[in-house]
Design an enzyme around this catalytic site. Structure first.
Site, short mmCIF file in Angstrom:
data_model
loop_
_atom_site.label_atom_id
_atom_site.label_comp_id
_atom_site.label_asym_id
_atom_site.label_seq_id
_atom_site.Cartn_x
_atom_site.Cartn_y
_atom_site.Cartn_z
N GLU A 178 -55.16 23.03 -11.63
CA GLU A 178 -54.28 23.50 -10.55
C GLU A 178 -54.69 24.89 -10.08
O GLU A 178 -54.72 25.19 -8.89
CB GLU A 178 -52.82 23.48 -11.04
CG GLU A 178 -52.30 22.06 -11.15
CD GLU A 178 -50.94 21.92 -11.81
OE1 GLU A 178 -50.27 20.91 -11.55
OE2 GLU A 178 -50.54 22.79 -12.60
N ASP A 315 -42.23 22.77 -27.61
CA ASP A 315 -43.64 23.07 -27.89
C ASP A 315 -43.89 23.51 -29.33
O ASP A 315 -45.01 23.39 -29.83
CB ASP A 315 -44.12 24.21 -26.98
CG ASP A 315 -44.55 23.71 -25.61
OD1 ASP A 315 -44.35 22.51 -25.33
OD2 ASP A 315 -45.08 24.52 -24.83
C1 LIG Z 1 -49.06 27.40 -16.97
C2 LIG Z 1 -48.36 26.19 -17.55
C3 LIG Z 1 -48.28 25.03 -16.83
C4 LIG Z 1 -47.62 23.92 -17.34
N1 LIG Z 1 -47.55 22.77 -16.59
C5 LIG Z 1 -46.85 21.74 -17.05
C6 LIG Z 1 -46.69 20.56 -16.27
O1 LIG Z 1 -47.20 20.48 -15.14
N2 LIG Z 1 -45.93 19.55 -16.77
C7 LIG Z 1 -45.34 19.63 -17.99
O2 LIG Z 1 -44.65 18.71 -18.40
N3 LIG Z 1 -45.50 20.70 -18.78
C8 LIG Z 1 -46.23 21.75 -18.35
N4 LIG Z 1 -46.38 22.87 -19.11
C9 LIG Z 1 -45.83 22.85 -20.47
C10 LIG Z 1 -44.35 23.13 -20.45
O3 LIG Z 1 -44.07 24.26 -19.64
C11 LIG Z 1 -43.89 23.35 -21.87
O4 LIG Z 1 -44.17 22.19 -22.61
C12 LIG Z 1 -42.42 23.67 -21.95
O5 LIG Z 1 -42.14 24.86 -21.26
C13 LIG Z 1 -42.00 23.80 -23.41
O6 LIG Z 1 -40.65 24.14 -23.47
P1 LIG Z 1 -40.11 24.97 -24.71
O7 LIG Z 1 -38.65 25.12 -24.49
O8 LIG Z 1 -40.58 24.37 -25.97
O9 LIG Z 1 -40.83 26.36 -24.60
P2 LIG Z 1 -40.84 27.41 -23.42
O10 LIG Z 1 -40.52 26.79 -22.12
O11 LIG Z 1 -42.12 28.13 -23.57
O12 LIG Z 1 -39.64 28.36 -23.77
C14 LIG Z 1 -39.64 29.17 -24.89
C15 LIG Z 1 -38.66 30.29 -24.65
O13 LIG Z 1 -38.45 30.96 -25.86
C16 LIG Z 1 -38.48 32.35 -25.64
N5 LIG Z 1 -38.90 32.91 -26.91
C17 LIG Z 1 -40.08 32.77 -27.53
N6 LIG Z 1 -40.05 33.38 -28.72
C18 LIG Z 1 -38.82 33.89 -28.85
C19 LIG Z 1 -38.19 34.63 -29.85
N7 LIG Z 1 -38.81 34.94 -31.00
N8 LIG Z 1 -36.91 35.04 -29.65
C20 LIG Z 1 -36.26 34.74 -28.50
N9 LIG Z 1 -36.84 34.04 -27.51
C21 LIG Z 1 -38.09 33.61 -27.70
C22 LIG Z 1 -39.42 32.55 -24.48
O14 LIG Z 1 -39.11 33.76 -23.80
C23 LIG Z 1 -39.12 31.32 -23.65
O15 LIG Z 1 -38.09 31.57 -22.73
C24 LIG Z 1 -47.05 23.99 -18.63
C25 LIG Z 1 -47.13 25.16 -19.37
C26 LIG Z 1 -47.77 26.26 -18.84
C27 LIG Z 1 -47.87 27.53 -19.64
#
Ligand SMILES: Cc1cc2nc3c(=O)[nH]c(=O)nc-3n(C[C@H](O)[C@H](O)[C@H](O)COP(=O)(O)OP(=O)(O)OC[C@H]3O[C@@H](n4cnc5c(N)ncnc54)[C@H](O)[C@@H]3O)c2cc1C
Length: 441
Positions: A178, A315
């Site tokens: 992208e 993740d």
């Molecule tokens: C550039 C990019 C493009 C992507 N494109 C796609 C796509 O097209 N389609 C798709 O399905 N997925 C995509 N992904 C993957 C998707 O964004 C992730 O799988 C998803 O965001 C995971 O969600 P999560 O809640 O596990 O983590 P995250 O969304 O990463 O959220 C984690 C949160 O925890 C917070 N955090 C971390 N550590 C701490 C801590 N110690 N204390 C307090 N807060 C904390 C962070 O600030 C964040 O807000 C992409 C990822 C990236 C980086």
């Protein structure tokens, strides 16, 4: 609360990404008090970070304030801070925020701290090749990308101009594809006619990956189609090519034919993820195992082994080889919330998390994307329309959807990029932030 009233069950959620936010929302009508702790005051829609980096969207459009998102959820409060330590015996989370340290106690804990960028042990690459994980990254990259064209305009040395107009994207997964596609569109469609001394169309956009295919998880058909579309856009794709060194003015790659240097001022790292530090700390505190990327190996119901009151989702969890994508995070967050609700209602718990794969999408340029939904594969305009609908559905906040559509209209129908501002602080603050973080307790 009067003395006969039972205290409400306290759920602490760490992380307001897709996993944590959707878990919190799923607890809306449950008899619990939710405390959502996040390192920033906003929820970040990571899949659109590349559009912030390339001037299509503003950062606010993909990062609504968590407080606003949850303002109607009376049983949820939001606290700013980074959780540094989980004590599973005392059932307590220690948190730091700038200038403050505090603790929060829980009855149930959902940890959804996401993933961070991995440079495969070469963290020094980050200074020269920022990743794409945060708003800071996207704005810094925006400054570097548009700044490279500006500097090329005033440069007189041809070699320096070539270096400034060479953009290398490392990693040919969805983010890298992208990103490369959007820089190519910038160079070939949006910027021509705005400079006097350079022709932005001469920019080289090089996409490098150690694997032999682009979008390797999308299957052969879509992978080949994506490669064809990238070539059509003028992106040079170098596969089976390993990055071995990165410095200020270029990148060293290794192939079967040996090592080679590519002179490039702007490098973007879109390869590799690592679990956050909290995952390692939680593993140590509970005796849970982690996989090679540091993700926590959880039970099939997403609980941490030996701790039915702690869930790890999104993740940062390692379960059934599930990919690190938004839908896994959303669905596992909701599953954890559902388990807590069942437990409180006295119903049996421990049901395994079942992921429903809704498919994968990646855009390559305007009106062109690849999508795989079950047995169906879409490429080109149809794939792009699907991309548009899905992103509008999941973009958080009505206002953001309206303004994002407006900006997409400007960029995809017109030739504008309305978000090209990057301040000196955004471009040069990396060093200052590193020094600040080193001083944090
Ligand atoms: C550039 C990019 C493009 C992507 N494109 C796609 C796509 O097209 N389609 C798709 O399905 N997925 C995509 N992904 C993957 C998707 O964004 C992730 O799988 C998803 O965001 C995971 O969600 P999560 O809640 O596990 O983590 P995250 O969304 O990463 O959220 C984690 C949160 O925890 C917070 N955090 C971390 N550590 C701490 C801590 N110690 N204390 C307090 N807060 C904390 C962070 O600030 C964040 O807000 C992409 C990822 C990236 C980086």
């Amino acid at each position: 609360m009067d003395e006969h009233e039972q205290p409400r069950h306290r759920v602490v959620v760490i992380g307001a990404g897709f996993g944590g936010l959707f878990a919190t929302k799923a607890l809306k009508n449950a008899p619990v008090d939710v405390t959502l702790i996040n390192g920033t005051a906003y929820h970040l829609f990571q899949p659109l970070l590349y559009q912030v980096a390339t001037g299509i969207l503003s950062e606010g459009e993909i990062a609504p304030p968590i407080r606003e998102v949850l303002k109607r959820q009376k049983n949820a409060k939001t606290l700013l801070g980074t959780a540094t330590h989980i004590d599973p015996v005392a059932k307590r989370v220690d948190v730091v925020a700038p200038g403050v340290a505090y603790s929060v106690e829980y009855d149930s804990l959902i940890v959804a701290a996401g993933a961070s960028q991995s440079y495969f042990g070469k963290n020094e690459f980050a200074d020269f090749a920022p990743g794409m994980k945060s708003i800071d990254d996207a704005l810094e990259l925006r400054g570097r990308i548009f700044g490279a064209f500006e500097l090329a305009e005033i440069e007189t040395d041809p070699a320096a101009i070539d270096r400034l107009l060479t953009f290398v994207v490392v990693g040919a997964g969805p983010t890298g594809v992208e990103m490369a596609g959007q820089i190519a569109e910038l160079a070939h469609r949006h910027l021509p006619g705005q400079y006097h001394n350079i022709d932005p169309r001469q920019a080289r956009i090089i996409l490098v990956d150690a694997l032999p295919t682009v979008l390797s998880t999308f299957g052969d058909h879509l992978s080949t189609e994506a490669l064809r579309q990238l070539h059509k856009l003028g992106v040079e794709v170098e596969l089976s090519t390993k990055v071995v060194d990165v410095d200020e003015s270029g990148i060293e790659v290794e192939t079967d034919n040996g090592r080679r240097r590519i002179e490039s001022s702007t490098k973007i790292w879109a390869a590799g993820v690592a679990a956050p530090a909290l995952s390692v700390q939680l593993a140590q505190a509970t005796g849970a195992e982690t996989d090679r990327a540091g993700r926590l190996k959880v039970n099939p119901d997403t609980t941490v082994p030996g701790h039915p009151e702690i869930y790890a989702v999104g993740d940062m969890m390692a379960l059934d080889q599930l990919p690190g994508v938004a839908q896994v995070a959303i669905q596992s967050g909701r599953h954890a919330a559902g388990q807590i609700k069942k437990r409180l209602a006295g119903q049996p718990t421990g049901q395994p998390f079942k992921y429903f794969d809704k498919g994968s999408l990646a855009t390559i340029s305007r009106f062109s994307a690849v999508a795989s939904v079950g047995r169906f594969h879409f490429a080109g305009l149809l794939g792009w329309l699907l991309w548009l609908v899905v992103h509008l559905l999941y973009l958080v906040g009505f206002k953001n959807r309206v303004t994002a559509v407006l900006h997409w209209f400007v960029s995809f129908i017109g030739r504008g990029r309305s978000e090209r501002v990057a301040t000196f602080q955004q471009v040069f603050a990396r060093r200052a932030l590193q020094e600040y973080q080193e001083k944090l307790p």
